[in-house]
Design an enzyme around this catalytic site. Structure first.
Site, PDB file in Angstrom:
ATOM      1  N   ASN A 149       2.118 -12.301  -8.881  1.00  0.00           N
ATOM      2  CA  ASN A 149       3.222 -12.735  -7.969  1.00  0.00           C
ATOM      3  C   ASN A 149       2.545 -12.805  -6.693  1.00  0.00           C
ATOM      4  O   ASN A 149       2.572 -12.023  -5.776  1.00  0.00           O
ATOM      5  CB  ASN A 149       4.327 -11.938  -8.252  1.00  0.00           C
ATOM      6  N   LYS A 168       4.365 -14.047  -4.058  1.00  0.00           N
ATOM      7  CA  LYS A 168       5.362 -13.889  -3.327  1.00  0.00           C
ATOM      8  C   LYS A 168       5.445 -14.871  -1.840  1.00  0.00           C
ATOM      9  O   LYS A 168       5.001 -16.065  -2.237  1.00  0.00           O
ATOM     10  CB  LYS A 168       5.275 -12.405  -2.527  1.00  0.00           C
ATOM     11  N   HIS A 212      13.464 -10.313  -9.620  1.00  0.00           N
ATOM     12  CA  HIS A 212      12.344  -9.330  -8.857  1.00  0.00           C
ATOM     13  C   HIS A 212      13.058  -8.533  -7.858  1.00  0.00           C
ATOM     14  O   HIS A 212      14.389  -8.878  -7.273  1.00  0.00           O
ATOM     15  CB  HIS A 212      11.459 -10.231  -8.219  1.00  0.00           C
ATOM     16  N   GLU A 266      12.789  -7.844  -5.010  1.00  0.00           N
ATOM     17  CA  GLU A 266      13.112  -8.217  -3.681  1.00  0.00           C
ATOM     18  C   GLU A 266      14.044  -9.420  -3.758  1.00  0.00           C
ATOM     19  O   GLU A 266      14.846  -9.620  -2.713  1.00  0.00           O
ATOM     20  CB  GLU A 266      11.912  -8.855  -3.009  1.00  0.00           C
ATOM     21  N   GLU A 322       9.422  -2.539 -13.000  1.00  0.00           N
ATOM     22  CA  GLU A 322       8.989  -2.518 -11.632  1.00  0.00           C
ATOM     23  C   GLU A 322      10.036  -1.432 -11.006  1.00  0.00           C
ATOM     24  O   GLU A 322      10.871  -1.809 -10.210  1.00  0.00           O
ATOM     25  CB  GLU A 322       8.965  -3.687 -11.152  1.00  0.00           C
ATOM     26  N   GLY A 352       4.606  -2.321  -3.681  1.00  0.00           N
ATOM     27  CA  GLY A 352       3.954  -2.471  -2.330  1.00  0.00           C
ATOM     28  C   GLY A 352       3.767  -1.305  -1.497  1.00  0.00           C
ATOM     29  O   GLY A 352       3.563  -1.378  -0.382  1.00  0.00           O
ATOM     30  N   SER A 401       2.308  -1.356  -7.537  1.00  0.00           N
ATOM     31  CA  SER A 401       0.914  -1.022  -7.202  1.00  0.00           C
ATOM     32  C   SER A 401      -0.309  -1.024  -8.094  1.00  0.00           C
ATOM     33  O   SER A 401      -0.912  -0.004  -8.084  1.00  0.00           O
ATOM     34  CB  SER A 401       1.197   0.325  -6.225  1.00  0.00           C
TER      35      SER A 401
HETATM   36  C1  PEP Z   1       5.701  -7.185  -7.435  1.00  0.00           C
HETATM   37  O1  PEP Z   1       5.935  -7.648  -6.430  1.00  0.00           O
HETATM   38  O2  PEP Z   1       5.995  -7.457  -8.484  1.00  0.00           O
HETATM   39  C2  PEP Z   1       4.564  -6.122  -7.509  1.00  0.00           C
HETATM   40  C3  PEP Z   1       4.424  -5.178  -8.444  1.00  0.00           C
HETATM   41  O3  PEP Z   1       3.945  -5.640  -6.196  1.00  0.00           O
HETATM   42  P1  PEP Z   1       2.488  -4.827  -5.838  1.00  0.00           P
HETATM   43  O4  PEP Z   1       1.811  -5.004  -6.919  1.00  0.00           O
HETATM   44  O5  PEP Z   1       2.126  -5.010  -4.532  1.00  0.00           O
HETATM   45  O6  PEP Z   1       3.457  -3.367  -5.769  1.00  0.00           O
END
Ligand code: PEP
Length: 261
Positions: free
Chosen positions: A11, A13, A99, A101, A171, A177, A217
């Site tokens: 992703n 973003k 997601h 966000e 997630e 992040g 992460s």
């Molecule tokens: C994501 O945005 O779906 C995500 C898992 O981000 P990150 O790997 O940066 O934690």
């Protein structure tokens, strides 16, 4: 008994620019040219779907083109939104819905996310439905309850047949992040509960066939341990998807590890 092929998504973003997106797509395609036993997808920003798709095609890549969002109406007065038909015109095969966000920064509610999930699957595209608890919910012991609520709501209008095109991404919001990753055991516990809810909704056969990705992460150094857990079928990757040198080894860490259920 069903065998789930691991699946890893990147992703991007609201990152990259035109040249950077094409270059990243080229490096990912070339890095995964000989990878077997795993599916991969990239989710670039809307303006770069066509050049990224073109690059993947030029490199004869199996990496799927994905979109980060959609609007669940066919056309009309929805300023700023993008329809599923527009995504299909751009060569998109799979779409992210829900997601964290979109849920917690943009403020999308569960009713809208259920419409989005249903519209994507109805169109014949694949869908990755993202769910996960916030830190305060985890600390209050509500992890499973939150995942269950988001799952039941997001899949409320989905049929058994459509579930063949659905992937769940678990997630935990506090891990996205932040550099904090759920332990493999904690992630496995959440994934097993999610699979149990899928079994309750659609039957055991469907539940055993659905891929459940872990996101939060994931990096090259922790991917293998996470992806080795029995109910973790790959990952959804944010930050580490922006560098092919990180994303390619993460995808390869998932390869060759299909899980029988
Ligand atoms: C994501 O945005 O779906 C995500 C898992 O981000 P990150 O790997 O940066 O934690």
């Amino acid at each position: 008994m069903s065998e789930r092929k691991p699946y890893v998504g990147g992703n991007w973003k609201m990152n990259t620019d035109l040249a950077g997106a094409s270059e990243l797509a080229r490096s990912v395609a070339d890095g995964l040219a000989t990878a077997e036993g795993v599916e991969a997808a990239v989710f670039p920003p809307f303006p770069y779907l066509i050049p990224v798709g073109g690059m993947l095609r030029d490199r004869h890549s199996n990496v799927k083109l994905g979109a980060q969002d959609l609007y669940p109406e066919p056309d009309g007065a929805f300023t700023g939104e993008v329809s599923i038909a527009m995504l299909q015109d751009c060569g998109v095969k799979t779409v992210l819905v829900g997601h964290s966000e979109r849920r917690h920064v943009i403020g999308e509610d569960e009713a809208l996310l259920a419409r989005k999930t249903s519209a994507v699957l109805e169109s014949g595209l694949e869908c990755v439905l993202c769910i996960g608890e916030k830190l305060e919910e985890r600390e209050a012991g509500q992890t499973n309850a939150v995942n269950e609520r988001q799952l039941r709501s997001g899949l409320g209008q989905v049929t058994v047949e459509q579930m063949a095109r659905l992937t769940v991404a678990y997630e935990p919001v506090w891990a996205i992040g932040t550099g904090k990753t759920a332990t493999p055991d904690d992630a496995q516990t959440a994934h097993a509960h999610i699979r149990g809810v899928l079994a309750d909704l659609f039957g055991d056969g469907v539940a055993q066939a659905v891929r459940i990705q872990y996101g939060g992460s994931v990096k090259p150094h922790n991917a293998h341990e996470l992806f080795s857990m029995p109910d973790i079928d790959g990952g959804l990757i944010g930050g580490a998807a922006l560098k092919a040198a990180d994303f390619v080894p993460i995808v390869k860490a998932a390869a060759g590890a299909p899980v029988s259920g």
